[in-house]
Design a protein around this motif. Structure first.
Motif, mmCIF file in Angstrom:
data_model
loop_
_atom_site.group_PDB
_atom_site.id
_atom_site.type_symbol
_atom_site.label_atom_id
_atom_site.label_comp_id
_atom_site.label_asym_id
_atom_site.label_seq_id
_atom_site.Cartn_x
_atom_site.Cartn_y
_atom_site.Cartn_z
ATOM 1 N N ILE A 47 -0.566 0.344 -13.582
ATOM 2 C CA ILE A 47 0.899 0.297 -13.455
ATOM 3 C C ILE A 47 1.302 0.135 -11.992
ATOM 4 C CG2 ILE A 47 3.012 1.689 -13.634
ATOM 5 C CD1 ILE A 47 1.818 2.904 -16.208
ATOM 6 N N LEU A 48 0.709 0.934 -11.121
ATOM 7 C CA LEU A 48 1.058 0.901 -9.704
ATOM 8 C C LEU A 48 0.636 -0.400 -9.038
ATOM 9 C CD1 LEU A 48 0.184 4.574 -8.783
ATOM 10 C CD2 LEU A 48 2.443 3.528 -8.592
ATOM 11 N N THR A 49 -0.534 -0.912 -9.416
ATOM 12 C CA THR A 49 -1.007 -2.162 -8.823
ATOM 13 C C THR A 49 -0.034 -3.297 -9.117
ATOM 14 O OG1 THR A 49 -3.316 -1.469 -9.012
ATOM 15 C CG2 THR A 49 -2.901 -3.830 -8.783
ATOM 16 N N LYS A 50 0.322 -3.453 -10.372
ATOM 17 C CA LYS A 50 1.227 -4.537 -10.763
ATOM 18 C C LYS A 50 2.593 -4.382 -10.097
ATOM 19 C CE LYS A 50 -0.906 -5.413 -15.297
ATOM 20 N NZ LYS A 50 -0.752 -5.279 -16.758
ATOM 21 N N PHE A 51 3.116 -3.158 -10.090
ATOM 22 C CA PHE A 51 4.470 -2.963 -9.560
ATOM 23 C C PHE A 51 4.503 -3.163 -8.046
ATOM 24 C CE2 PHE A 51 7.959 -0.542 -7.799
ATOM 25 C CZ PHE A 51 9.006 -0.901 -8.620
ATOM 26 N N SER A 52 3.549 -2.579 -7.329
ATOM 27 C CA SER A 52 3.584 -2.645 -5.858
ATOM 28 C C SER A 52 3.416 -4.067 -5.358
ATOM 29 C CB SER A 52 2.515 -1.737 -5.257
ATOM 30 O OG SER A 52 1.229 -2.122 -5.683
ATOM 31 N N GLY A 112 0.816 -1.212 0.000
ATOM 32 C CA GLY A 112 0.000 0.000 0.000
ATOM 33 C C GLY A 112 0.844 1.255 0.000
ATOM 34 N N GLY A 113 1.959 1.229 0.740
ATOM 35 C CA GLY A 113 2.848 2.380 0.769
ATOM 36 C C GLY A 113 3.515 2.632 -0.561
ATOM 37 N N ILE A 114 3.944 1.569 -1.238
ATOM 38 C CA ILE A 114 4.555 1.717 -2.572
ATOM 39 C C ILE A 114 3.532 2.298 -3.543
ATOM 40 C CG2 ILE A 114 5.511 0.468 -4.549
ATOM 41 C CD1 ILE A 114 6.671 -1.538 -2.491
ATOM 42 N N PHE A 115 2.302 1.792 -3.492
ATOM 43 C CA PHE A 115 1.255 2.265 -4.401
ATOM 44 C C PHE A 115 0.967 3.746 -4.171
ATOM 45 C CE2 PHE A 115 -2.858 3.259 -5.981
ATOM 46 C CZ PHE A 115 -3.169 2.349 -6.974
ATOM 47 N N THR A 116 0.639 4.098 -2.920
ATOM 48 C CA THR A 116 0.191 5.471 -2.661
ATOM 49 C C THR A 116 1.299 6.491 -2.874
ATOM 50 O OG1 THR A 116 -0.887 6.919 -1.063
ATOM 51 C CG2 THR A 116 0.619 5.283 -0.154
ATOM 52 N N LYS A 117 2.528 6.143 -2.485
ATOM 53 C CA LYS A 117 3.594 7.121 -2.628
ATOM 54 C C LYS A 117 4.144 7.176 -4.053
ATOM 55 C CE LYS A 117 2.257 8.552 0.184
ATOM 56 N NZ LYS A 117 1.731 9.914 0.401
ATOM 57 N N GLY A 118 4.076 6.055 -4.771
ATOM 58 C CA GLY A 118 4.430 6.100 -6.190
ATOM 59 C C GLY A 118 3.503 7.035 -6.943
ATOM 60 N N MET A 171 15.045 -1.194 0.648
ATOM 61 C CA MET A 171 14.265 -1.894 -0.364
ATOM 62 C C MET A 171 12.909 -1.219 -0.581
ATOM 63 S SD MET A 171 15.165 -5.750 0.957
ATOM 64 C CE MET A 171 14.205 -6.657 -0.225
ATOM 65 N N SER A 172 12.282 -0.798 0.510
ATOM 66 C CA SER A 172 10.969 -0.146 0.406
ATOM 67 C C SER A 172 11.067 1.185 -0.325
ATOM 68 C CB SER A 172 10.384 0.079 1.804
ATOM 69 O OG SER A 172 10.257 -1.129 2.508
ATOM 70 N N MET A 173 12.084 1.981 0.018
ATOM 71 C CA MET A 173 12.200 3.301 -0.598
ATOM 72 C C MET A 173 12.623 3.212 -2.067
ATOM 73 S SD MET A 173 13.567 5.802 2.407
ATOM 74 C CE MET A 173 13.379 7.190 1.313
ATOM 75 N N LYS A 174 13.479 2.253 -2.387
ATOM 76 C CA LYS A 174 13.840 2.061 -3.796
ATOM 77 C C LYS A 174 12.618 1.681 -4.620
ATOM 78 C CE LYS A 174 18.700 0.696 -3.287
ATOM 79 N NZ LYS A 174 19.669 -0.443 -3.351
ATOM 80 N N ALA A 175 11.749 0.857 -4.023
ATOM 81 C CA ALA A 175 10.535 0.457 -4.729
ATOM 82 C C ALA A 175 9.641 1.666 -5.001
ATOM 83 C CB ALA A 175 9.780 -0.590 -3.920
ATOM 84 N N VAL A 176 9.531 2.579 -4.016
ATOM 85 C CA VAL A 176 8.741 3.793 -4.226
ATOM 86 C C VAL A 176 9.372 4.651 -5.319
ATOM 87 C CG1 VAL A 176 7.983 5.967 -3.175
ATOM 88 C CG2 VAL A 176 7.806 3.834 -1.893
ATOM 89 N N GLY A 177 10.705 4.750 -5.301
ATOM 90 C CA GLY A 177 11.389 5.528 -6.334
ATOM 91 C C GLY A 177 11.124 4.990 -7.732
ATOM 92 N N LYS A 178 11.169 3.665 -7.871
ATOM 93 C CA LYS A 178 10.916 3.064 -9.185
ATOM 94 C C LYS A 178 9.454 3.233 -9.602
ATOM 95 C CE LYS A 178 14.578 -0.414 -8.818
ATOM 96 N NZ LYS A 178 14.886 -1.866 -8.680
ATOM 97 N N ALA A 179 8.540 3.062 -8.623
ATOM 98 C CA ALA A 179 7.117 3.238 -8.929
ATOM 99 C C ALA A 179 6.837 4.688 -9.328
ATOM 100 C CB ALA A 179 6.273 2.841 -7.723
ATOM 101 N N GLY A 180 7.419 5.641 -8.581
ATOM 102 C CA GLY A 180 7.230 7.045 -8.899
ATOM 103 C C GLY A 180 7.791 7.391 -10.270
ATOM 104 N N ALA A 181 8.954 6.811 -10.605
ATOM 105 C CA ALA A 181 9.556 7.069 -11.918
ATOM 106 C C ALA A 181 8.651 6.545 -13.036
ATOM 107 C CB ALA A 181 10.924 6.408 -11.990
ATOM 108 N N ALA A 182 8.064 5.370 -12.816
ATOM 109 C CA ALA A 182 7.155 4.802 -13.833
ATOM 110 C C ALA A 182 5.935 5.695 -14.035
ATOM 111 C CB ALA A 182 6.716 3.402 -13.409
#
Length: 688
Positions: free
Chosen positions: A564-569, A182-188, A523-534
């Motif tokens: 995009i966010l659903t699949k990535f997160s 949920g954090g990766i999704f919302t912050k991405g 790992m969590s913050m890198k995932a947000v960075g990649k999601a945000g970049a996408a």
């Protein structure tokens, strides 16, 4: 014997009343008007996105959960496996049901805001209360049902501790998956929407021309609502389970002291329900004060309930164990509730626009993004000290009053306030969405002024409740570590385990345990960075290819960003979520195979201490710092230091995007991370 039955009956009744209260408010909220057709269309898009995401999330988690349930069945038996499944299901249900109401209450809050601030506050807070009391009601009923059935059925009481630990483990598994994904999704979504929408295109937040705006609103619900619900649910049940375990292992094996924490949780729950009726807007129209009235009333009524049930169970003068009396238990429980109030106040100081830290960050934004980030990092570090003082003071006071059981009681009393705390937290995403709907539906400026006033407070309440969650997690972790040392004595009475700091195996575990929360956060913050970049790439593509977005002649493809966010997160959550399961098992296996079981138990104890200490400070730093960054942006948007569109505002937006994964992904996810490490260690002892 009669007291035991009365206590269990009161706990059962309290849990049922909480669920009935949630159902009654839900019926009332859903009967309200949902506004214009355009408002309903936008709200429907948010609902569909949130529900589709959670369904896919639960399918992914179910795959992992089934594997773990089968492993537990094979190693520890059917009772443990069923306890794990029950914990996972109730945690998932509480988050899903609460989120389902929130995504329907947001548009009704917008509609209520057309009538004024008081009406909007009432709907938003009541929507949050549905989630809050659903979570604590299901949590208490889950623990009470396991206790009741395993102590009544002949021959099953010996499985009680292991089953309760498995119940907490199941809840923790859902919590960490929900928090990370949920954090990766919302912050991405938030990062992508802000960087392109606000900075590159210069359009307001929640502007319907932003292709990521629906994903941003969906993220508020799946991250802040469903994620927070799962977080508090697992902390609530884990702390309650640990209190029962401490009572069983260290105090005495009679049922009265094991039932007592459940009864205290029940009466505090009833006190919090009564406290919700005091949330009223005063003459000064201060929304935060209205919410604090509810919290303060809940604490006072809960202390009254604590005093009454203690008198009913034990009286105040009878010595229960080691010179501890009923009055000692009252004081320990009161310590937990008072600590809650102080932690809430400290977190508000560091995250509210009314106080020095946020204003310092806003002032630093005038000279650019770099100075904003430097000041924000400094505030995030400073914010660690006073919560640590409160936690340490609470530990010492509770221990002085009633020993280890006193600490456990302080922790469970703190979590017993979870109903009102989650109500205040879930208020945040509801008002955030309400503001977005008002903006996207083109409602008059006076409506947006009301939703902005509600949302500004919601931003602080989300930070405040995270501070509470982390503080309670610290006490829960200490209780779990105490349970680990007591279980070692219980299961391995002939082994002499060395937990002194001159033991190299303990120090090895301490350093490894202290390092892994940093790996997890990375790992969590890198995932947000990649999601945000996408999302940045996708939003830029749509602005470039769909020429009519900016003049309003064409509608953005909102669903693309959500997909995009659903699949990535969901893909990115797997590895960090399994890290706290693998860590204790790996350390024990490696040390035991090379140096023996005694040294492995010492190393495992070091791991628990290391994750608890660094995880606690990382979590406080991230959540308080991220909240301060966010509100510094809001402070500038309110007209300070140049207001919206100024260079200071652009610098603050950059700082906010740094703080987003801090406060809504990595920081909150450390709560279940710490407790899962402890729970896996306890289950490992039961297996061995």
């Amino acid at each position: 014997m009669n007291t035991e039955y009365i206590g269990l009956g009161l706990a059962w009744a309290s849990g049922i009343i909480a669920l009935l209260y949630s159902a009654t408010i839900a019926k009332k909220i859903l009967s309200l008007s949902s506004g214009t057709l355009e408002m309903q269309r936008i709200a429907q898009a948010i609902q569909e996105g949130a529900q589709a995401y959670l369904k896919r999330q639960f399918l992914t988690i179910s795959f992992v959960g089934v594997i773990l349930a089968v492993m537990l069945y094979g190693s520890l038996g059917s009772h443990v496996s069923l306890g794990f499944i029950l914990g996972a299901i109730l945690s998932g249900v509480s988050g899903y049901a609460g989120m389902s109401v929130s995504v329907r209450a947001n548009v009704r809050t917008t509609e209520a805001a057309r009538s004024g601030l008081a009406q909007g506050l009432a709907v938003a807070f009541q929507a949050g209360a549905i989630t809050g009391f659903l979570v604590v009601g299901l949590g208490l009923l889950g623990v009470v049902s396991i206790f009741t059935f395993l102590t009544i059925m002949e021959g099953t009481e010996r499985f009680l501790l292991e089953t309760l630990i498995a119940f907490g483990f199941g809840a923790s598994l859902i919590s960490i998956f929900s928090r990370v994904a949920g954090g990766i999704f919302t912050k991405g979504a938030d990062v992508g929407a802000d960087l392109v929408g606000k900075i590159e295109q210069g359009i307001p937040e929640d502007d319907p021309r932003n292709p990521a705006v629906i994903a941003d609103n969906v993220g508020d619900n799946v991250g802040d609502c469903a994620g927070m619900s799962a977080d508090i649910f697992e902390t609530y049940v884990v702390t309650l389970v640990a209190a029962l375990q401490i009572a069983f292992l260290t105090v005495n094996t009679s049922r009265e002291l094991m039932i007592y924490p459940m009864v205290v949780s029940g009466v505090c729950m009833l006190g919090c329900i009564l406290g919700t009726f005091s949330v009223r807007l005063g003459k000064k129209k201060n929304v935060m004060n209205a919410l604090y009235k509810g919290l303060g009333t809940s604490i006072v009524l809960s202390i009254v309930g604590l005093v009454y049930v203690t008198w009913m169970f034990f009286g105040f003068d009878q010595i229960l164990y080691d010179k501890v009396t009923g009055l000692s238990l009252v004081l320990s429980g009161t310590v937990g509730m008072v600590s809650t109030a102080i932690l809430v106040w400290i977190t508000e100081f560091y995250t509210s626009t009314s106080h020095r830290p946020v204003q310092q960050i806003a002032r630093a934004s005038v000279t650019g993004a770099a100075t904003n980030v430097i000041c924000g990092l400094a505030v995030s570090m400073e914010a660690c000290f006073f919560p640590a003082v409160v936690v340490c003071s609470g530990i010492l006071c509770a221990y002085t009053c009633a020993g280890l059981f006193g600490i456990a009681l302080a922790g469970s009393s703190m979590l017993a306030l979870g109903g009102i705390i989650i109500a205040i937290d879930a208020y945040g995403p509801v008002t955030d969405n309400a503001g977005g709907i008002a903006e996207m539906a083109g409602l008059p400026p006076e409506v947006r002024e009301v939703t902005d006033a509600l949302d500004a407070v919601g931003n602080t309440t989300k930070a405040v409740t995270k501070g509470y969650a982390i503080g309670s997690a610290a006490l829960a972790s200490l209780i779990l570590f105490s349970a680990y040392t007591q279980e070692l004595k219980h299961f391995f009475p002939n082994l002499s385990i060395d937990f002194s700091l001159n033991n190299p195996f303990l120090m090895t575990g301490l350093f490894l345990g202290g390092a892994v929360p940093y790996v997890f956060s990375s790992m969590s913050m890198k995932a947000v960075g990649k999601a945000g970049a996408a999302i940045v790439v996708e939003v830029r593509r749509q602005f470039s290819e769909i020429r009519g977005i900016m003049d309003g002649s064409q509608t953005p493809e909102y669903g693309k960003a959500v997909d995009i966010l659903t699949k990535f997160s969901l893909k990115a959550m797997i590895l960090p979520s399994l890290l706290p399961v693998v860590l204790p098992l790996g350390v024990y296996s490696v040390i035991a195979s090379g140096f023996g079981q005694i040294q492995a138990f010492s190393a495992l104890g070091g791991v628990l201490m290391g994750t608890m200490i660094t995880g606690l400070f990382l979590a406080i730093s991230m959540t308080s710092g991220g909240g301060a960054w966010d509100n510094a942006k809001k402070y500038i948007e309110a007209g300070h230091f140049g207001g919206k569109g100024s260079s200071a505002h652009q610098a603050a937006v950059v700082g906010d995007t740094v703080g987003d994964p801090y406060k809504d992904t990595a920081g909150p996810a450390l709560n279940p991370f710490i407790k899962i490490v402890n729970l896996v260690a306890l289950m490992l002892l039961a297996f061995l």
